[in-house]
Design a protein around this motif. Structure first.
Motif, mmCIF file in Angstrom:
data_model
loop_
_atom_site.group_PDB
_atom_site.id
_atom_site.type_symbol
_atom_site.label_atom_id
_atom_site.label_comp_id
_atom_site.label_asym_id
_atom_site.label_seq_id
_atom_site.Cartn_x
_atom_site.Cartn_y
_atom_site.Cartn_z
ATOM 1 N N GLY A 16 0.793 -1.223 0.000
ATOM 2 C CA GLY A 16 0.000 0.000 0.000
ATOM 3 C C GLY A 16 0.828 1.278 0.000
ATOM 4 O O GLY A 16 0.304 2.354 -0.295
ATOM 5 N N THR A 17 2.106 1.161 0.306
ATOM 6 C CA THR A 17 2.967 2.353 0.304
ATOM 7 C C THR A 17 3.630 2.522 -1.063
ATOM 8 O O THR A 17 3.455 1.696 -1.963
ATOM 9 C CB THR A 17 4.043 2.250 1.395
ATOM 10 N N SER A 18 4.389 3.606 -1.217
ATOM 11 C CA SER A 18 5.087 3.883 -2.473
ATOM 12 C C SER A 18 6.569 4.067 -2.205
ATOM 13 O O SER A 18 6.971 4.510 -1.123
ATOM 14 C CB SER A 18 4.525 5.156 -3.130
ATOM 15 N N LEU A 19 7.377 3.746 -3.187
ATOM 16 C CA LEU A 19 8.820 3.910 -3.093
ATOM 17 C C LEU A 19 9.322 4.603 -4.354
ATOM 18 O O LEU A 19 8.964 4.204 -5.458
ATOM 19 C CB LEU A 19 9.530 2.560 -2.945
ATOM 20 N N PHE A 66 3.518 3.323 -12.094
ATOM 21 C CA PHE A 66 4.968 3.548 -12.173
ATOM 22 C C PHE A 66 5.272 4.950 -12.718
ATOM 23 O O PHE A 66 5.849 5.091 -13.801
ATOM 24 C CB PHE A 66 5.619 2.502 -13.077
ATOM 25 N N PRO A 67 4.917 5.987 -11.991
ATOM 26 C CA PRO A 67 5.242 7.337 -12.485
ATOM 27 C C PRO A 67 6.747 7.542 -12.562
ATOM 28 O O PRO A 67 7.494 7.086 -11.697
ATOM 29 C CB PRO A 67 4.579 8.260 -11.444
ATOM 30 N N ILE A 68 7.160 8.227 -13.605
ATOM 31 C CA ILE A 68 8.582 8.459 -13.874
ATOM 32 C C ILE A 68 8.812 9.948 -14.046
ATOM 33 O O ILE A 68 8.026 10.646 -14.664
ATOM 34 C CB ILE A 68 9.004 7.710 -15.153
ATOM 35 N N SER A 69 9.925 10.405 -13.501
ATOM 36 C CA SER A 69 10.344 11.778 -13.746
ATOM 37 C C SER A 69 11.680 11.781 -14.462
ATOM 38 O O SER A 69 12.485 10.849 -14.311
ATOM 39 C CB SER A 69 10.455 12.573 -12.426
ATOM 40 N N ARG A 70 11.916 12.813 -15.262
ATOM 41 C CA ARG A 70 13.196 12.955 -15.980
ATOM 42 C C ARG A 70 13.489 14.452 -16.070
ATOM 43 O O ARG A 70 13.349 15.068 -17.113
ATOM 44 C CB ARG A 70 13.070 12.334 -17.372
ATOM 45 N N PRO A 71 13.912 15.035 -14.965
ATOM 46 C CA PRO A 71 14.083 16.496 -14.918
ATOM 47 C C PRO A 71 15.268 17.019 -15.726
ATOM 48 O O PRO A 71 15.276 18.185 -16.113
ATOM 49 C CB PRO A 71 14.288 16.775 -13.425
ATOM 50 N N PHE A 75 19.531 12.419 -14.795
ATOM 51 C CA PHE A 75 18.796 11.949 -13.617
ATOM 52 C C PHE A 75 17.380 11.530 -13.975
ATOM 53 O O PHE A 75 16.731 12.132 -14.829
ATOM 54 C CB PHE A 75 18.754 13.077 -12.581
ATOM 55 N N SER A 76 16.918 10.471 -13.290
ATOM 56 C CA SER A 76 15.541 10.034 -13.456
ATOM 57 C C SER A 76 15.082 9.358 -12.171
ATOM 58 O O SER A 76 15.906 8.868 -11.388
ATOM 59 C CB SER A 76 15.428 9.044 -14.621
ATOM 60 N N THR A 77 13.781 9.362 -11.943
ATOM 61 C CA THR A 77 13.226 8.607 -10.822
ATOM 62 C C THR A 77 12.093 7.731 -11.321
ATOM 63 O O THR A 77 11.384 8.080 -12.264
ATOM 64 C CB THR A 77 12.681 9.512 -9.700
ATOM 65 N N LEU A 78 11.945 6.586 -10.671
ATOM 66 C CA LEU A 78 10.828 5.669 -10.898
ATOM 67 C C LEU A 78 10.141 5.474 -9.558
ATOM 68 O O LEU A 78 10.813 5.159 -8.569
ATOM 69 C CB LEU A 78 11.323 4.320 -11.421
ATOM 70 N N THR A 79 8.842 5.684 -9.517
ATOM 71 C CA THR A 79 8.078 5.423 -8.306
ATOM 72 C C THR A 79 7.245 4.174 -8.498
ATOM 73 O O THR A 79 6.588 4.015 -9.534
ATOM 74 C CB THR A 79 7.173 6.628 -7.960
ATOM 75 N N VAL A 80 7.307 3.289 -7.528
ATOM 76 C CA VAL A 80 6.437 2.118 -7.513
ATOM 77 C C VAL A 80 5.318 2.445 -6.522
ATOM 78 O O VAL A 80 5.579 2.596 -5.319
ATOM 79 C CB VAL A 80 7.191 0.841 -7.099
ATOM 80 N N SER A 81 4.100 2.615 -7.032
ATOM 81 C CA SER A 81 3.009 3.138 -6.218
ATOM 82 C C SER A 81 2.106 2.025 -5.706
ATOM 83 O O SER A 81 1.959 0.973 -6.341
ATOM 84 C CB SER A 81 2.151 4.099 -7.058
ATOM 85 N N ASN A 82 1.497 2.301 -4.549
ATOM 86 C CA ASN A 82 0.512 1.374 -3.980
ATOM 87 C C ASN A 82 1.014 -0.072 -4.101
ATOM 88 O O ASN A 82 0.390 -0.917 -4.737
ATOM 89 C CB ASN A 82 -0.827 1.544 -4.697
ATOM 90 N N MET A 83 2.142 -0.328 -3.492
ATOM 91 C CA MET A 83 2.851 -1.595 -3.694
ATOM 92 C C MET A 83 2.110 -2.806 -3.139
ATOM 93 O O MET A 83 1.413 -2.724 -2.113
ATOM 94 C CB MET A 83 4.238 -1.500 -3.070
ATOM 95 N N SER A 84 2.293 -3.903 -3.820
ATOM 96 C CA SER A 84 1.815 -5.202 -3.363
ATOM 97 C C SER A 84 2.992 -6.181 -3.416
ATOM 98 O O SER A 84 4.013 -5.878 -4.048
ATOM 99 C CB SER A 84 0.677 -5.691 -4.260
ATOM 100 N N PRO A 85 2.872 -7.335 -2.778
ATOM 101 C CA PRO A 85 3.986 -8.300 -2.805
ATOM 102 C C PRO A 85 4.430 -8.662 -4.227
ATOM 103 O O PRO A 85 5.611 -8.983 -4.438
ATOM 104 C CB PRO A 85 3.415 -9.511 -2.059
ATOM 105 N N GLU A 86 3.526 -8.594 -5.197
ATOM 106 C CA GLU A 86 3.879 -8.907 -6.586
ATOM 107 C C GLU A 86 4.876 -7.915 -7.178
ATOM 108 O O GLU A 86 5.485 -8.182 -8.218
ATOM 109 C CB GLU A 86 2.624 -8.949 -7.461
#
Lengths: 118, 107
Positions: A16-19, A66-71, A75-86
């Protein structure tokens, strides 16, 4: 060549959290790529991140998850949202560098971020 | 759908011998094919790229062949060393990766 660093190197997160995973390259590159590698599996391309435009997602992957930023070009970021064990997997950042004299390119990968979702 | 198959079983060879790994693909006509090395807990490391119009490519002790008729690439490591022990991946472009073949070189 290209030297790529990723943060964090590993994390254990609750469902349920994001990284957000960060990817830093030691030189400017046009395209950056995000992959997932599940245990014992091959690499799967999630999306291509271009500076100044929205990321291009592969089939089965969506921006809301999987929102991604590319400022900028390093540099880039990948967010894994609303995580589940999968979502437990290794997430890898990658860049492409052309080799002009050989009219070819080489692809470099970061060390990966090992994510475990409990 | 596009598919890559690599030797699923681990390859065990004696130091000094030549290791040969196979990559077969279907339903695809790639312009190029890449080989990578991956050590446990690390990201893949690029080794070689071979284009469809190249039959063979060499880099130090490494040799890659590409047969577009057979839809197959062979990856050779000559005079293998224990330090060559790793998983080797083949890939078609950026999108399609094989599962890799684990190579173990015994002293």
């Amino acid at each position: 060549s290209a030297v790529i660093s990723q943060k964090p190197s590993r994390d254990i997160c609750q469902r349920g959290t994001s990284l957000t995973i960060q990817c830093q390259v030691d030189s400017q590159v046009t395209m950056m790529f995000w992959y997932r590698q599940q245990p014992g599996q091959s690499l799967t391309l999630i999306a291509t991140a271009n500076q100044g435009s929205e990321a291009t997602y592969e089939s089965g992957f969506v921006i809301d998850k999987f929102p991604i930023s590319r400022p900028n070009l390093t540099f880039s970021t990948l967010t894994v949202s609303n995580m589940s064990p999968e979502d437990s997997s290794i997430y890898l950042c990658s860049v492409e560098k052309s080799v002009r004299e050989a009219h070819t390119y080489e692809q470099y990968f970061g060390p990966g971020t090992r994510l475990t979702v409990t | 759908s596009q598919k890559i198959e690599q030797n699923s079983e681990a390859l065990n060879i004696q130091e000094g011998k030549t290791a040969t790994l196979t990559c077969n693909y279907t339903n695809y006509s790639p312009a190029y094919l890449q080989w990578y090395r991956q050590d446990p807990g690390r990201g893949p490391v690029f080794l070689l790229l071979i284009r469809e119009n190249e039959k063979e490519k060499r880099k130090e002790r490494l040799k890659v062949t590409f047969d577009t008729t057979l839809k197959q690439s062979l990856f050779h490591i000559t005079a293998s060393q224990p330090a060559d022990s790793a998983t080797y991946l083949c890939a078609l472009g950026k999108l399609i990766f094989g599962q890799g073949t684990e190579l173990s070189v015994k002293p």
